[in-house]
Write a protein that holds these residues in place. Structure first.
Motif, PDB file in Angstrom:
ATOM      1  N   ALA A  38      43.087  57.095 -59.789  1.00 38.03           N
ATOM      2  CA  ALA A  38      44.233  56.278 -59.380  1.00 38.03           C
ATOM      3  C   ALA A  38      44.586  55.251 -60.456  1.00 38.03           C
ATOM      4  O   ALA A  38      45.761  54.946 -60.689  1.00 38.03           O
ATOM      5  N   TRP A  39      43.567  54.719 -61.131  1.00 40.28           N
ATOM      6  CA  TRP A  39      43.826  53.774 -62.217  1.00 40.28           C
ATOM      7  C   TRP A  39      44.536  54.472 -63.378  1.00 40.28           C
ATOM      8  O   TRP A  39      45.469  53.922 -63.974  1.00 40.28           O
ATOM      9  N   VAL A  40      44.108  55.704 -63.675  1.00 33.52           N
ATOM     10  CA  VAL A  40      44.760  56.470 -64.742  1.00 33.52           C
ATOM     11  C   VAL A  40      46.216  56.757 -64.375  1.00 33.52           C
ATOM     12  O   VAL A  40      47.101  56.707 -65.237  1.00 33.52           O
ATOM     13  N   TYR A  41      46.482  57.011 -63.093  1.00 38.66           N
ATOM     14  CA  TYR A  41      47.856  57.262 -62.672  1.00 38.66           C
ATOM     15  C   TYR A  41      48.743  56.066 -63.007  1.00 38.66           C
ATOM     16  O   TYR A  41      49.865  56.232 -63.499  1.00 38.66           O
ATOM     17  N   GLN A  42      48.245  54.853 -62.745  1.00 42.87           N
ATOM     18  CA  GLN A  42      49.081  53.689 -63.036  1.00 42.87           C
ATOM     19  C   GLN A  42      49.283  53.535 -64.537  1.00 42.87           C
ATOM     20  O   GLN A  42      50.347  53.086 -64.978  1.00 42.87           O
ATOM     21  N   GLU A  43      48.294  53.929 -65.335  1.00 41.70           N
ATOM     22  CA  GLU A  43      48.489  53.895 -66.789  1.00 41.70           C
ATOM     23  C   GLU A  43      49.609  54.835 -67.199  1.00 41.70           C
ATOM     24  O   GLU A  43      50.490  54.474 -68.009  1.00 41.70           O
ATOM     25  N   ILE A  44      49.599  56.037 -66.647  1.00 36.85           N
ATOM     26  CA  ILE A  44      50.653  57.014 -66.960  1.00 36.85           C
ATOM     27  C   ILE A  44      52.008  56.527 -66.477  1.00 36.85           C
ATOM     28  O   ILE A  44      53.016  56.639 -67.194  1.00 36.85           O
ATOM     29  N   ASN A  51      61.359  58.068 -63.155  1.00 39.56           N
ATOM     30  CA  ASN A  51      62.360  57.685 -62.159  1.00 39.56           C
ATOM     31  C   ASN A  51      61.912  58.089 -60.763  1.00 39.56           C
ATOM     32  O   ASN A  51      62.220  57.417 -59.773  1.00 39.56           O
ATOM     33  N   VAL A  52      61.200  59.211 -60.709  1.00 41.91           N
ATOM     34  CA  VAL A  52      60.759  59.770 -59.431  1.00 41.91           C
ATOM     35  C   VAL A  52      59.306  60.224 -59.548  1.00 41.91           C
ATOM     36  O   VAL A  52      58.933  60.853 -60.536  1.00 41.91           O
ATOM     37  N   ILE A  53      58.515  59.894 -58.534  1.00 40.37           N
ATOM     38  CA  ILE A  53      57.148  60.414 -58.417  1.00 40.37           C
ATOM     39  C   ILE A  53      57.114  61.302 -57.186  1.00 40.37           C
ATOM     40  O   ILE A  53      57.442  60.854 -56.083  1.00 40.37           O
ATOM     41  N   VAL A  54      56.746  62.554 -57.368  1.00 42.28           N
ATOM     42  CA  VAL A  54      56.636  63.494 -56.251  1.00 42.28           C
ATOM     43  C   VAL A  54      55.160  63.769 -56.008  1.00 42.28           C
ATOM     44  O   VAL A  54      54.466  64.278 -56.886  1.00 42.28           O
ATOM     45  N   GLU A  55      54.678  63.410 -54.818  1.00 36.38           N
ATOM     46  CA  GLU A  55      53.296  63.695 -54.441  1.00 36.38           C
ATOM     47  C   GLU A  55      53.303  64.770 -53.364  1.00 36.38           C
ATOM     48  O   GLU A  55      53.884  64.586 -52.284  1.00 36.38           O
ATOM     49  N   ILE A  56      52.649  65.891 -53.659  1.00 39.32           N
ATOM     50  CA  ILE A  56      52.574  67.016 -52.729  1.00 39.32           C
ATOM     51  C   ILE A  56      51.202  66.981 -52.070  1.00 39.32           C
ATOM     52  O   ILE A  56      50.175  67.186 -52.722  1.00 39.32           O
ATOM     53  N   GLY A  57      51.187  66.710 -50.768  1.00 42.35           N
ATOM     54  CA  GLY A  57      49.941  66.501 -50.031  1.00 42.35           C
ATOM     55  C   GLY A  57      49.697  65.011 -49.898  1.00 42.35           C
ATOM     56  O   GLY A  57      49.310  64.361 -50.869  1.00 42.35           O
ATOM     57  N   ASN A  58      49.885  64.474 -48.687  1.00 39.08           N
ATOM     58  CA  ASN A  58      49.906  63.012 -48.526  1.00 39.08           C
ATOM     59  C   ASN A  58      48.900  62.451 -47.530  1.00 39.08           C
ATOM     60  O   ASN A  58      48.662  61.250 -47.534  1.00 39.08           O
ATOM     61  N   PHE A  59      48.349  63.270 -46.658  1.00 42.87           N
ATOM     62  CA  PHE A  59      47.360  62.841 -45.662  1.00 42.87           C
ATOM     63  C   PHE A  59      47.881  61.637 -44.879  1.00 42.87           C
ATOM     64  O   PHE A  59      48.943  61.724 -44.259  1.00 42.87           O
ATOM     65  N   HIS A  60      47.199  60.486 -44.935  1.00 41.83           N
ATOM     66  CA  HIS A  60      47.653  59.295 -44.209  1.00 41.83           C
ATOM     67  C   HIS A  60      48.699  58.493 -44.978  1.00 41.83           C
ATOM     68  O   HIS A  60      49.241  57.526 -44.445  1.00 41.83           O
ATOM     69  N   GLY A  61      48.937  58.849 -46.234  1.00 36.40           N
ATOM     70  CA  GLY A  61      49.980  58.168 -46.999  1.00 36.40           C
ATOM     71  C   GLY A  61      49.531  56.945 -47.767  1.00 36.40           C
ATOM     72  O   GLY A  61      50.361  56.226 -48.316  1.00 36.40           O
ATOM     73  N   GLY A  62      48.218  56.718 -47.844  1.00 42.31           N
ATOM     74  CA  GLY A  62      47.745  55.541 -48.567  1.00 42.31           C
ATOM     75  C   GLY A  62      48.135  55.560 -50.032  1.00 42.31           C
ATOM     76  O   GLY A  62      48.546  54.534 -50.586  1.00 42.31           O
ATOM     77  N   HIS A  63      48.019  56.724 -50.666  1.00 46.91           N
ATOM     78  CA  HIS A  63      48.371  56.778 -52.077  1.00 46.91           C
ATOM     79  C   HIS A  63      49.868  56.731 -52.278  1.00 46.91           C
ATOM     80  O   HIS A  63      50.347  56.210 -53.295  1.00 46.91           O
ATOM     81  N   LEU A  64      50.654  57.244 -51.337  1.00 49.19           N
ATOM     82  CA  LEU A  64      52.114  57.074 -51.406  1.00 49.19           C
ATOM     83  C   LEU A  64      52.460  55.590 -51.455  1.00 49.19           C
ATOM     84  O   LEU A  64      53.321  55.171 -52.243  1.00 49.19           O
ATOM     85  N   LEU A  65      51.798  54.792 -50.617  1.00 53.85           N
ATOM     86  CA  LEU A  65      52.070  53.357 -50.603  1.00 53.85           C
ATOM     87  C   LEU A  65      51.649  52.714 -51.913  1.00 53.85           C
ATOM     88  O   LEU A  65      52.357  51.853 -52.452  1.00 53.85           O
ATOM     89  N   ALA A  66      50.512  53.140 -52.455  1.00 54.46           N
ATOM     90  CA  ALA A  66      50.064  52.605 -53.745  1.00 54.46           C
ATOM     91  C   ALA A  66      51.085  52.913 -54.842  1.00 54.46           C
ATOM     92  O   ALA A  66      51.393  52.053 -55.680  1.00 54.46           O
ATOM     93  N   LEU A  67      51.612  54.116 -54.831  1.00 53.91           N
ATOM     94  CA  LEU A  67      52.629  54.496 -55.823  1.00 53.91           C
ATOM     95  C   LEU A  67      53.898  53.667 -55.640  1.00 53.91           C
ATOM     96  O   LEU A  67      54.510  53.216 -56.619  1.00 53.91           O
ATOM     97  N   ALA A  68      54.303  53.474 -54.391  1.00 55.98           N
ATOM     98  CA  ALA A  68      55.494  52.667 -54.126  1.00 55.98           C
ATOM     99  C   ALA A  68      55.296  51.225 -54.580  1.00 55.98           C
ATOM    100  O   ALA A  68      56.218  50.596 -55.124  1.00 55.98           O
ATOM    101  N   ARG A  98      61.246  52.536 -51.017  1.00 61.24           N
ATOM    102  CA  ARG A  98      61.139  53.455 -52.161  1.00 61.24           C
ATOM    103  C   ARG A  98      60.569  54.830 -51.767  1.00 61.24           C
ATOM    104  O   ARG A  98      60.481  55.709 -52.615  1.00 61.24           O
ATOM    105  N   VAL A  99      60.188  55.000 -50.517  1.00 61.16           N
ATOM    106  CA  VAL A  99      59.501  56.222 -50.080  1.00 61.16           C
ATOM    107  C   VAL A  99      60.445  57.123 -49.291  1.00 61.16           C
ATOM    108  O   VAL A  99      61.119  56.677 -48.357  1.00 61.16           O
ATOM    109  N   THR A 100      60.473  58.406 -49.650  1.00 59.69           N
ATOM    110  CA  THR A 100      61.161  59.448 -48.893  1.00 59.69           C
ATOM    111  C   THR A 100      60.136  60.520 -48.526  1.00 59.69           C
ATOM    112  O   THR A 100      59.393  60.978 -49.396  1.00 59.69           O
TER     113      THR A 100
END
Length: 218
Positions: A38-44, A51-68, A98-100
């Motif tokens: 997750a730390w590497v993701y923020q570096e990238i 402009n857009v981050i697409v996450e395929i597979g979200n479970f409870h959505g915790g990482h979606l919120l982190a990305l937002a 920011r989340v769809t």
């Protein structure tokens, strides 16, 4: 822990996995994510400013919120979450501006995702769905079309049977190999594995930037 400083990496990885599966949360939401990745993701994200981050597979959505929240911090970007069902995703994620969320099979809903993205927008892809070889390869082939040169397609959990004896076999690691063998425009950026422990070995795929005089792939 202080009594196990001589433990091998093979002994450490299952302990980390158990912690991820049982205890890892983001803003109180279960988040099955290796914090080092997750730390590497923020570096990238900060480096490439998608402009857009697409996450395929979200479970409870915790990482979606982190990305937002990362997008909030930058004042730039939006997040699309794709999953068969979002019934576990709480309102704090659903209601973030920011989340769809898009429900359905990732490949079957590809056209719906594509309509939300302009042709010139930079896209970061994160694949974290079924982890079977066939599904991962199909997602790679289809969604790679959205990635601009210099952008990343991250395939998660290639650690399955390549560090941890869990998950499908063959799985994401083998799908990455097959995809790279048929698609020379992508390369595995192993510099992103700089913490050594990663759940995505070979999984940080970067789309090559064409050199002068070389046309972009279709």
């Amino acid at each position: 822990m202080e009594m196990r400083l001589d433990a091998t990496l093979a002994e450490v990885l299952p302990v980390v996995q158990q912690g991820i599966m049982d205890h890892t949360t983001y803003f109180g939401i279960r988040t099955l994510k290796n914090p080092l990745d997750a730390w590497v993701y923020q570096e990238i994200i900060v480096e490439t400013r998608p402009n857009v981050i697409v996450e395929i597979g979200n479970f409870h959505g915790g990482h979606l919120l982190a990305l937002a929240h990362l997008c909030d911090a930058m004042g730039h970007g939006r997040v699309i979450g794709v999953d068969q069902s979002h019934h576990l995703v709480p309102p704090v994620v659903r209601d973030h501006p920011r989340v769809t969320l898009i429900e359905g099979d990732a490949c079957e809903t590809f056209a719906q995702v594509q309509r939300l993205i302009a042709a010139d927008e930079q896209v970061l892809l994160i694949e974290d769905s079924a982890h079977t070889f066939d599904n991962t390869l199909q997602v790679l082939r289809q969604y790679a079309l959205l990635v601009q040169p210099g952008g990343y397609f991250i395939v998660e959990d290639s650690i399955c049977h390549h560090g941890l004896e869990v998950g499908p076999k063959p799985g994401p690691y083998e799908a990455i190999e097959a995809f790279l063998n048929e698609n020379p425009w992508f390369e595995s950026d192993r510099s992103r594995e700089h913490f050594l422990i990663t759940w995505n070995p070979r999984g940080y795929l970067r789309k090559r930037v064409p050199t002068s005089g070389v046309s972009r792939p279709e």
